[in-house]
Design an enzyme around this catalytic site. Structure first.
Site, mmCIF file in Angstrom:
data_model
loop_
_atom_site.group_PDB
_atom_site.id
_atom_site.type_symbol
_atom_site.label_atom_id
_atom_site.label_comp_id
_atom_site.label_asym_id
_atom_site.label_seq_id
_atom_site.Cartn_x
_atom_site.Cartn_y
_atom_site.Cartn_z
ATOM 1 C CD GLU A 70 -0.072 -7.756 3.358
ATOM 2 O OE1 GLU A 70 0.715 -6.861 3.689
ATOM 3 O OE2 GLU A 70 -0.019 -8.357 2.276
ATOM 4 C CG ASP A 88 1.359 -3.661 4.767
ATOM 5 O OD1 ASP A 88 1.998 -4.576 5.311
ATOM 6 O OD2 ASP A 88 1.235 -3.548 3.529
ATOM 7 C CB ILE A 90 6.810 -5.659 6.749
ATOM 8 C CG1 ILE A 90 7.324 -5.868 8.172
ATOM 9 C CG2 ILE A 90 7.976 -5.313 5.800
ATOM 10 C CD1 ILE A 90 8.402 -6.954 8.304
ATOM 11 C CG ASP A 91 3.805 -1.448 1.726
ATOM 12 O OD1 ASP A 91 2.980 -2.237 1.237
ATOM 13 O OD2 ASP A 91 4.379 -0.562 1.068
ATOM 14 C CB THR A 93 7.210 -8.554 2.586
ATOM 15 O OG1 THR A 93 6.291 -8.023 3.544
ATOM 16 C CG2 THR A 93 7.824 -9.818 3.145
ATOM 17 C CG ASP A 215 -0.972 -2.507 -0.125
ATOM 18 O OD1 ASP A 215 -0.062 -2.986 0.561
ATOM 19 O OD2 ASP A 215 -1.683 -3.192 -0.902
HETATM 20 C C1 IPD Z 1 3.261 -4.768 -1.678
HETATM 21 C C2 IPD Z 1 4.059 -3.508 -1.944
HETATM 22 C C3 IPD Z 1 4.287 -3.324 -3.431
HETATM 23 C C4 IPD Z 1 2.978 -3.291 -4.194
HETATM 24 C C5 IPD Z 1 2.190 -4.556 -3.915
HETATM 25 C C6 IPD Z 1 1.950 -4.716 -2.419
HETATM 26 P P1 IPD Z 1 3.600 -6.059 0.658
HETATM 27 O O1 IPD Z 1 2.976 -4.897 -0.294
HETATM 28 O O2 IPD Z 1 3.411 -2.357 -1.465
HETATM 29 O O3 IPD Z 1 4.969 -2.126 -3.697
HETATM 30 O O4 IPD Z 1 3.243 -3.191 -5.565
HETATM 31 O O5 IPD Z 1 0.963 -4.506 -4.590
HETATM 32 O O6 IPD Z 1 1.235 -5.904 -2.178
HETATM 33 O O7 IPD Z 1 3.061 -7.359 0.174
HETATM 34 O O8 IPD Z 1 5.061 -5.978 0.560
HETATM 35 O O9 IPD Z 1 3.059 -5.661 1.986
HETATM 36 CA CA CA Z 2 1.579 -3.942 1.458
HETATM 37 CA CA CA Z 3 2.780 -6.304 4.057
#
Ligand code: IPD
Ligand code: CA
Ligand code: CA
Length: 265
Positions: A70, A88, A90-91, A93, A215
């Protein structure tokens, strides 16, 4: 499981846990927080450091593998040939910054476009969800059972409130009748955790309008391994290198929601 995937499995688990320890250590340090595409799109030094950590480990061990991450430290990837790690770091963030919980590391590994391995590590709960295609899915050492059908009335589904208010991706009238009919709705703010929860049967379905490959890469492998269905909102297969809407669910429930609420949208 052949030796190649056994080796990948061993390394991936080791690196994901090491990365988790780095993230936990960061809780006691000052975090550098920046924004990306908009003021709510956050990135921290830890997102960047964890992605760089994976890249150095993968390139040092498997120099021919390609990496899509990412934060952009991987490669520009336009074809699905060979082995691709989709990361990813950190999913969730926003959760990481605001709550120090409800975020995960997500690593999906594809070979010639086919999802072969998925690892989702909920760092704070120390829950590692993983699957190798054809060899079952696990949470830590517990094998996850196959998903069984459930009725809409008994289903707990995950979706963000955005999708039932005015937004530019879906008419709010599409999903609001479904939200009223299901047993309950949840929203965790981390797609990877929501996908792991569907794989583990804690959620019956998850619906979202726009996700990126990092994701959903790992979650797709996990859910398919326990017999769940993974498509976009139209019921079409996901393109692993493209952004997409996402609709995952238990068998039967997925078809039922698709035909009753989503077909035609
Ligand atoms: C997000 C998270 C969130 C989702 C967003 C993503 P990130 O990822 O997964 O739940 O609704 O579309 O972008 O930016 O925290 O890696
Ligand atoms: Ca993510
Ligand atoms: Ca992320």
């Amino acid at each position: 499981m052949n030796d190649f995937w056994k080796q990948i499995d061993t390394y991936a688990k080791q690196w994901v846990r090491e990365a988790g320890a780095m993230i936990k250590d960061s809780f006691s340090k000052e975090l550098l927080i920046q924004t990306k595409s908009n003021p709510n799109d956050l990135v921290t030094n830890m997102d960047q450091e964890v992605e760089q950590f994976f890249i150095s480990k993968i390139k040092g061990t498997f120099p021919n593998h390609r990496i899509l991450g990412e934060e952009g430290y991987g490669e520009k990837i336009e074809t699905t040939e060979g082995v691709i790690w989709v990361i990813d770091p950190i999913d969730g963030t926003m959760n990481f910054v605001h709550q120090q919980r409800n975020f995960a590391i997500s690593v999906g590994i594809f070979e010639n476009g086919v999802g072969q391995a998925g690892f989702i590590y909920d760092v704070v709960h120390d829950e590692l969800y993983y699957a190798l295609k054809g060899h079952g899915a696990y949470m830590n050492d517990i094998k996850l059972p196959k998903l069984e059908p459930v009725s809409i009335e008994e289903a707990v589904i995950s979706l963000n409130a955005t999708w039932v208010t005015e937004n530019k991706r879906i008419d709010p009238s599409v999903l609001s009748p479904l939200v009223r009919r299901v047993r309950g709705t949840r929203s965790y703010g981390s797609a990877a955790i929501e996908l792991a929860y569907v794989a583990a049967g804690r959620l019956d379905a998850y619906i979202t309008m726009r996700l990126a490959p990092w994701d959903f890469a790992a979650g797709k492998v996990l859910i398919e391994e326990v017999g769940g269905v993974v498509t976009d909102l139209k019921g079409e297969p996901l393109q692993i290198l493209n952004r997409s809407s996402l609709f995952v669910g238990k068998p039967g429930l997925h078809e039922n929601i698709l035909s009753t609420y989503l077909s035609g949208n």
